[in-house]
Motif scaffolding. Sequence first.
Motif, PDB file in Angstrom:
ATOM      1  N   LEU A  89       5.512  -7.598  -6.517  1.00 46.19           N
ATOM      2  CA  LEU A  89       4.518  -6.696  -5.915  1.00 46.19           C
ATOM      3  C   LEU A  89       3.656  -6.036  -6.989  1.00 46.19           C
ATOM      4  O   LEU A  89       2.598  -5.490  -6.681  1.00 46.19           O
ATOM      5  CB  LEU A  89       5.217  -5.633  -5.065  1.00 46.19           C
ATOM      6  CG  LEU A  89       5.996  -6.161  -3.860  1.00 46.19           C
ATOM      7  CD1 LEU A  89       6.702  -5.011  -3.137  1.00 46.19           C
ATOM      8  CD2 LEU A  89       5.086  -6.916  -2.910  1.00 46.19           C
ATOM      9  N   ASP A  90       4.105  -6.099  -8.239  1.00 43.57           N
ATOM     10  CA  ASP A  90       3.349  -5.489  -9.333  1.00 43.57           C
ATOM     11  C   ASP A  90       2.031  -6.208  -9.624  1.00 43.57           C
ATOM     12  O   ASP A  90       1.200  -5.705 -10.368  1.00 43.57           O
ATOM     13  CB  ASP A  90       4.206  -5.415 -10.593  1.00 43.57           C
ATOM     14  CG  ASP A  90       5.363  -4.448 -10.420  1.00 43.57           C
ATOM     15  OD1 ASP A  90       5.237  -3.500  -9.614  1.00 43.57           O
ATOM     16  OD2 ASP A  90       6.400  -4.652 -11.072  1.00 43.57           O
ATOM     17  N   LYS A  91       1.824  -7.369  -9.046  1.00 45.17           N
ATOM     18  CA  LYS A  91       0.553  -8.077  -9.210  1.00 45.17           C
ATOM     19  C   LYS A  91      -0.528  -7.545  -8.273  1.00 45.17           C
ATOM     20  O   LYS A  91      -1.682  -7.953  -8.360  1.00 45.17           O
ATOM     21  CB  LYS A  91       0.760  -9.575  -8.990  1.00 45.17           C
ATOM     22  CG  LYS A  91       1.636 -10.198 -10.070  1.00 45.17           C
ATOM     23  CD  LYS A  91       1.789 -11.671  -9.896  1.00 45.17           C
ATOM     24  CE  LYS A  91       2.649 -12.236 -11.024  1.00 45.17           C
ATOM     25  NZ  LYS A  91       2.880 -13.669 -10.868  1.00 45.17           N
ATOM     26  N   ILE A  92      -0.152  -6.617  -7.389  1.00 47.16           N
ATOM     27  CA  ILE A  92      -1.105  -6.041  -6.441  1.00 47.16           C
ATOM     28  C   ILE A  92      -1.802  -4.853  -7.071  1.00 47.16           C
ATOM     29  O   ILE A  92      -1.161  -3.953  -7.618  1.00 47.16           O
ATOM     30  CB  ILE A  92      -0.381  -5.617  -5.148  1.00 47.16           C
ATOM     31  CG1 ILE A  92       0.196  -6.849  -4.465  1.00 47.16           C
ATOM     32  CG2 ILE A  92      -1.326  -4.852  -4.218  1.00 47.16           C
ATOM     33  CD1 ILE A  92       1.139  -6.543  -3.343  1.00 47.16           C
ATOM     34  N   ASP A  93      -3.116  -4.849  -6.983  1.00 45.40           N
ATOM     35  CA  ASP A  93      -3.909  -3.717  -7.448  1.00 45.40           C
ATOM     36  C   ASP A  93      -4.132  -2.712  -6.329  1.00 45.40           C
ATOM     37  O   ASP A  93      -3.937  -1.525  -6.512  1.00 45.40           O
ATOM     38  CB  ASP A  93      -5.258  -4.204  -8.001  1.00 45.40           C
ATOM     39  CG  ASP A  93      -6.061  -3.092  -8.643  1.00 45.40           C
ATOM     40  OD1 ASP A  93      -5.462  -2.230  -9.319  1.00 45.40           O
ATOM     41  OD2 ASP A  93      -7.287  -3.071  -8.459  1.00 45.40           O
ATOM     42  N   ARG A  94      -4.571  -3.221  -5.144  1.00 44.14           N
ATOM     43  CA  ARG A  94      -4.842  -2.307  -4.047  1.00 44.14           C
ATOM     44  C   ARG A  94      -4.939  -3.045  -2.722  1.00 44.14           C
ATOM     45  O   ARG A  94      -5.190  -4.248  -2.695  1.00 44.14           O
ATOM     46  CB  ARG A  94      -6.116  -1.523  -4.281  1.00 44.14           C
ATOM     47  CG  ARG A  94      -7.414  -2.329  -4.207  1.00 44.14           C
ATOM     48  CD  ARG A  94      -8.665  -1.441  -4.061  1.00 44.14           C
ATOM     49  NE  ARG A  94      -8.576  -0.638  -2.874  1.00 44.14           N
ATOM     50  CZ  ARG A  94      -8.416   0.708  -2.875  1.00 44.14           C
ATOM     51  NH1 ARG A  94      -8.367   1.384  -3.982  1.00 44.14           N
ATOM     52  NH2 ARG A  94      -8.314   1.364  -1.742  1.00 44.14           N
ATOM     53  N   LEU A  95      -4.743  -2.299  -1.661  1.00 45.61           N
ATOM     54  CA  LEU A  95      -4.981  -2.793  -0.314  1.00 45.61           C
ATOM     55  C   LEU A  95      -6.480  -2.827  -0.078  1.00 45.61           C
ATOM     56  O   LEU A  95      -7.196  -1.885  -0.435  1.00 45.61           O
ATOM     57  CB  LEU A  95      -4.325  -1.860   0.716  1.00 45.61           C
ATOM     58  CG  LEU A  95      -4.629  -2.140   2.183  1.00 45.61           C
ATOM     59  CD1 LEU A  95      -4.025  -3.467   2.614  1.00 45.61           C
ATOM     60  CD2 LEU A  95      -4.095  -1.001   3.045  1.00 45.61           C
ATOM     61  N   ILE A  96      -6.970  -3.910   0.520  1.00 41.12           N
ATOM     62  CA  ILE A  96      -8.383  -4.004   0.896  1.00 41.12           C
ATOM     63  C   ILE A  96      -8.541  -3.734   2.385  1.00 41.12           C
ATOM     64  O   ILE A  96      -9.349  -2.899   2.790  1.00 41.12           O
ATOM     65  CB  ILE A  96      -8.959  -5.400   0.564  1.00 41.12           C
ATOM     66  CG1 ILE A  96      -8.911  -5.661  -0.939  1.00 41.12           C
ATOM     67  CG2 ILE A  96     -10.388  -5.527   1.095  1.00 41.12           C
ATOM     68  CD1 ILE A  96      -9.244  -7.102  -1.325  1.00 41.12           C
ATOM     69  N   LYS A  97      -7.768  -4.438   3.213  1.00 39.63           N
ATOM     70  CA  LYS A  97      -7.987  -4.390   4.662  1.00 39.63           C
ATOM     71  C   LYS A  97      -6.700  -4.654   5.432  1.00 39.63           C
ATOM     72  O   LYS A  97      -5.932  -5.531   5.058  1.00 39.63           O
ATOM     73  CB  LYS A  97      -9.040  -5.453   5.037  1.00 39.63           C
ATOM     74  CG  LYS A  97      -9.212  -5.755   6.494  1.00 39.63           C
ATOM     75  CD  LYS A  97     -10.141  -4.784   7.174  1.00 39.63           C
ATOM     76  CE  LYS A  97     -10.384  -5.224   8.627  1.00 39.63           C
ATOM     77  NZ  LYS A  97     -11.103  -4.297   9.380  1.00 39.63           N
ATOM     78  N   LEU A  98      -6.494  -3.867   6.488  1.00 40.36           N
ATOM     79  CA  LEU A  98      -5.431  -4.118   7.457  1.00 40.36           C
ATOM     80  C   LEU A  98      -6.071  -4.388   8.807  1.00 40.36           C
ATOM     81  O   LEU A  98      -6.999  -3.668   9.211  1.00 40.36           O
ATOM     82  CB  LEU A  98      -4.536  -2.891   7.637  1.00 40.36           C
ATOM     83  CG  LEU A  98      -3.448  -2.598   6.638  1.00 40.36           C
ATOM     84  CD1 LEU A  98      -2.701  -1.329   7.038  1.00 40.36           C
ATOM     85  CD2 LEU A  98      -2.492  -3.756   6.519  1.00 40.36           C
ATOM     86  N   THR A  99      -5.592  -5.391   9.502  1.00 37.33           N
ATOM     87  CA  THR A  99      -5.980  -5.611  10.894  1.00 37.33           C
ATOM     88  C   THR A  99      -4.690  -5.546  11.697  1.00 37.33           C
ATOM     89  O   THR A  99      -3.752  -6.303  11.444  1.00 37.33           O
ATOM     90  CB  THR A  99      -6.670  -6.969  11.088  1.00 37.33           C
ATOM     91  OG1 THR A  99      -7.780  -7.043  10.188  1.00 37.33           O
ATOM     92  CG2 THR A  99      -7.179  -7.113  12.512  1.00 37.33           C
ATOM     93  N   VAL A 100      -4.651  -4.597  12.633  1.00 36.70           N
ATOM     94  CA  VAL A 100      -3.442  -4.301  13.396  1.00 36.70           C
ATOM     95  C   VAL A 100      -3.718  -4.584  14.875  1.00 36.70           C
ATOM     96  O   VAL A 100      -4.626  -3.986  15.466  1.00 36.70           O
ATOM     97  CB  VAL A 100      -3.017  -2.826  13.206  1.00 36.70           C
ATOM     98  CG1 VAL A 100      -1.746  -2.524  13.978  1.00 36.70           C
ATOM     99  CG2 VAL A 100      -2.861  -2.505  11.728  1.00 36.70           C
ATOM    100  N   PHE A 101      -2.939  -5.491  15.445  1.00 35.52           N
ATOM    101  CA  PHE A 101      -3.031  -5.815  16.863  1.00 35.52           C
ATOM    102  C   PHE A 101      -1.832  -5.180  17.560  1.00 35.52           C
ATOM    103  O   PHE A 101      -0.694  -5.388  17.136  1.00 35.52           O
ATOM    104  CB  PHE A 101      -3.011  -7.329  17.080  1.00 35.52           C
ATOM    105  CG  PHE A 101      -4.147  -8.039  16.397  1.00 35.52           C
ATOM    106  CD1 PHE A 101      -5.398  -8.132  16.987  1.00 35.52           C
ATOM    107  CD2 PHE A 101      -3.959  -8.615  15.145  1.00 35.52           C
ATOM    108  CE1 PHE A 101      -6.441  -8.783  16.355  1.00 35.52           C
ATOM    109  CE2 PHE A 101      -4.993  -9.269  14.507  1.00 35.52           C
ATOM    110  CZ  PHE A 101      -6.244  -9.349  15.110  1.00 35.52           C
ATOM    111  N   VAL A 102      -2.098  -4.413  18.612  1.00 35.16           N
ATOM    112  CA  VAL A 102      -1.044  -3.706  19.338  1.00 35.16           C
ATOM    113  C   VAL A 102      -1.035  -4.206  20.778  1.00 35.16           C
ATOM    114  O   VAL A 102      -2.035  -4.070  21.486  1.00 35.16           O
ATOM    115  CB  VAL A 102      -1.285  -2.180  19.311  1.00 35.16           C
ATOM    116  CG1 VAL A 102      -0.188  -1.451  20.068  1.00 35.16           C
ATOM    117  CG2 VAL A 102      -1.387  -1.669  17.878  1.00 35.16           C
TER     118      VAL A 102
END
Length: 158
Positions: A89-102
Motif C-alpha cells: 500500500l506504500d506505493k499509493i500517493d493518494r485517492l483520486i476517485k470513489l464511486t459508491v453504488f448503494v
Amino acid sequence: MSAEPMSHDRKLQELGLSLPSPPVAVAVYRPAMVIGNTCVTSGHLPVLADGSLMTGRLGQDTDESTGYHAARQCGLAVLSTLRHTLGSLDKIDRLIKLTVFVQSSDDFHAQPAVANGCSDLFVDLFGDDAGIGTRSAVGTNSLPLNAMVEIEAAFQLK
C-alpha cells in the motif's frame, strides 16, 4: 527535519485492521489495472472475514448504519486488491476517485452517509489530504449477488 511519514501498511496494522483475501475475477475483467501512475479498481463488494457477502436493500431490508459498515468492508476489499496488485500500500500517493453504488429502496436518500464508511476508512489510513478524493454516491435498485454496496476506486501512485 520532518519525521518520515508512517507506512500505509504499518498504519493499517496500527488501526487493527486486517484485509480479506483479494477477490478473484469471476467474469471477464481485472480486479485492478495500473496505467502510468494510476491504479483503477473494478467494483468491490462487502465481503466479511468469513467470506460471506453483506446483502440486502438499504431502506427496506437494512439500515444506514449497516450500509456504512458494508461500505467499509468494500474499502477493505479494495485495499486488499491494491496490496495484491502493487505489492504494498506504500506505493499509493493518494485517492483520486470513489464511486459508491448503494442498493436502496426508492425512499432511501442517505447514500452519501453510507459511502462515508469507505471514505472514513481511507482518511484514517491515508490522512486528511491523500485519503479524500472526488466521490459519487449513487442509489440503485439492484447490485450483483444482491450486494448491499459496490465500490470502485482510482488512486494516484508514487
